[in-house]
Each structure stands twice: as structure tokens, then as C-alpha cells.
Design an enzyme around this catalytic site. Structure first.
Site, PDB file in Angstrom:
ATOM      1  N   LYS A  17       4.975   2.836  -1.330  1.00 53.03           N
ATOM      2  CA  LYS A  17       3.613   2.388  -1.030  1.00 53.03           C
ATOM      3  C   LYS A  17       2.627   3.234  -1.827  1.00 53.03           C
ATOM      4  CE  LYS A  17       1.888   0.542   3.258  1.00 53.03           C
ATOM      5  NZ  LYS A  17       1.753   0.759   4.698  1.00 53.03           N
TER       6      LYS A  17
HETATM    7  C1  E4P Z   1       0.216  -1.641   6.538  1.00 53.61           C
HETATM    8  O1  E4P Z   1       1.084  -1.440   5.744  1.00 53.61           O
HETATM    9  C2  E4P Z   1      -0.464  -0.583   7.316  1.00 53.61           C
HETATM   10  O2  E4P Z   1       0.516   0.345   7.717  1.00 53.61           O
HETATM   11  C3  E4P Z   1      -1.107  -1.080   8.571  1.00 53.61           C
HETATM   12  O3  E4P Z   1      -0.967  -2.467   8.694  1.00 53.61           O
HETATM   13  C4  E4P Z   1      -2.476  -0.557   8.793  1.00 53.61           C
HETATM   14  O4  E4P Z   1      -2.919  -1.055  10.022  1.00 53.61           O
HETATM   15  P1  E4P Z   1      -4.183  -0.471  10.804  1.00 53.61           P
HETATM   16  O5  E4P Z   1      -5.416  -0.955  10.130  1.00 53.61           O
HETATM   17  O6  E4P Z   1      -4.046  -1.018  12.177  1.00 53.61           O
HETATM   18  O7  E4P Z   1      -4.055   1.027  10.767  1.00 53.61           O
END
Ligand code: E4P
Length: 217
Positions: A83
């Protein structure tokens, strides 16, 4: 539509995986920090549970360091997807990783133009954060629709992971748009399964069945 679980909690991953509908896992630094475990060991454990892409995020923000971190993470397991945040050094890193055959999930995407650039860099996945856009009064799902159209126009292979999902309606909208993947937190996933009429129906069947048994006696 593929469903990923958006968590680093082993118990939740196990339970969700037992449902037989989980295709992958996404984590982020906040989710990992919440578990208070060694990062590498945690990623290894997740990979041993779910046979699908498991996203692990780099913390570096500089191109050289990101690349080193990404290569180290990708050695943990064949299913690890790196990521990378959607910043200039991130795009540069994605380009190199994609040439090396390392899969990437470009994260913290808040516009369709950002998603266009991620696809041009060779990202395997793009993660538009729809809940966080909704939080600031933008319709998050609109950018998913735009990304879908842009990727179709040019035949980009980058898959759309609808991220920052808060509730079942987000999943429904993602599916209607035809997003490739929704990454869903455990609580929202369980809400997808549940319906009050299902529970009422089961109770009624049980009650009627038990009445019949009494009458037979
Ligand atoms: C995606 O890869 C992220 O980990 C996640 O969806 C972020 O979500 P949030 O906005 O609830 O922290």
C-alpha cells in the site's frame, strides 16, 4: 464483486474468513497500531488465514525509502500487496514496483484525477476513501463512478477498491456501480448478513414447529 475485510484484527479476520466470502484483507497503519503486535508477524499471520491479497502499507514518504520498505514487505508472503500513499514519490515508487512485478494498492485517493495517475503508474489497485469524503460533505461514491468510467475509457486494468466504507449502503452503491472490490470493516460486514425479517422468520418457524410437536403428543 470481491469483498475484502478492512481490519488487522486476527479474530475478526478468522470469523469473516469462516463465512467463505472473503477475497482479501486491507490494513493500514492505524488498524495495525490498534492491535499492538509486531507488524511483520501480524502480516504473516493474516496471510496464513486468508488466501488472497493482503495489503500492508509503507510508512516512508520518500521514494528511495518507500522502495526499500516495499521490497521488504513484499518478501513476507507472496500474497502481500504494497500500500502506497497517493503522493508524487508514491507514484514514482509504484511505477518501479509494477515493473518488478510487485503488486500495489494506491491509497488515500480522494479524486478521480488521482486515480487516473495511479493507473498510469501501473497500480494494481486504487483505493478511493469514500467515507472520509462523505465526512466532509462530498459524495464519496461520485468519484468511484468517475474512476470506473475513466478506467473503462482507456482500458486500465487497475482494480477499484472502494475503501473507507462505513455502512451497508456504501457496499450496495459500490456493487451497483460495478466496483471491483469493497473493503469492509468487520462491523459493517456483519450488518450485511443481518436482516430483522430473517430473524423474525426463524423465530416464527421455531415457534410453529414446536407447537406442532406439542399437538402430535
Ligand atoms: C482502506 O484501505 C483503509 O484501510 C480504510 O478503508 C480507511 O477507512 P477509514 O476512513 O474508516 O479509516
Amino acid at each position: 464483486m470481491k469483498i475484502f475485510i478492512d481490519t488487522a484484527n486476527i479474530e475478526h479476520i478468522r470469523q469473516a474468513n469462516n463465512l467463505g466470502i472473503i477475497d482479501g484483507v486491507t490494513t493500514n497503519p492505524t488498524l495495525v497500531a490498534r492491535e499492538g503486535k509486531d507488524f511483520t508477524a501480524l502480516v504473516k499471520e493474516i496471510c496464513s488465514i486468508v488466501d488472497g491479497p493482503v495489503s500492508a502499507e509503507v510508512m516512508a514518504l520518500d521514494y528511495e525509502e518507500m522502495l526499500d520498505e516495499a521490497r521488504a514487505l513484499s518478501r513476507i508472503d507472496k500474497n502481500v500487496v504494497i500500500k502506497i500513499p497517493l503522493i508524487p514519490d508514491g507514484l514514482r515508487t509504484v511505477k518501479v514496483l509494477s515493473r518488478e512485478g510487485v503488486r500495489t494498492n494506491v491509497t488515500l485517493c480522494f479524486s478521480a484525477n488521482q486515480a487516473l495517475l495511479a493507473a498510469k503508474s501501473g497500480a494494481t489497485y486504487i483505493s478511493p476513501f469514500i467515507g472520509r469524503l462523505d465526512d466532509i460533505s462530498h459524495i464519496g461514491m461520485d468519484i468511484v463512478r468517475d474512476i470506473k468510467a475513466i478506467y473503462k475509457n482507456y482500458g486500465f486494468k487497475t482494480e477499484i477498491i472502494v475503501a473507507s466504507i462505513r455502512h451497508p449502503l456504501h457496499v450496495l452503491e459500490a456493487a451497483k456501480i460495478g466496483a471491483d472490490i469493497a473493503t469492509v470493516p468487520y462491523e459493517a460486514l456483519m450488518k450485511l448478513v443481518k436482516h430483522p425479517l430473517t430473524d423474525i422468520g426463524i423465530q416464527r418457524f421455531i415457534d410453529d414447529w414446536n407447537k406442532m410437536k406439542v399437538e402430535v403428543k
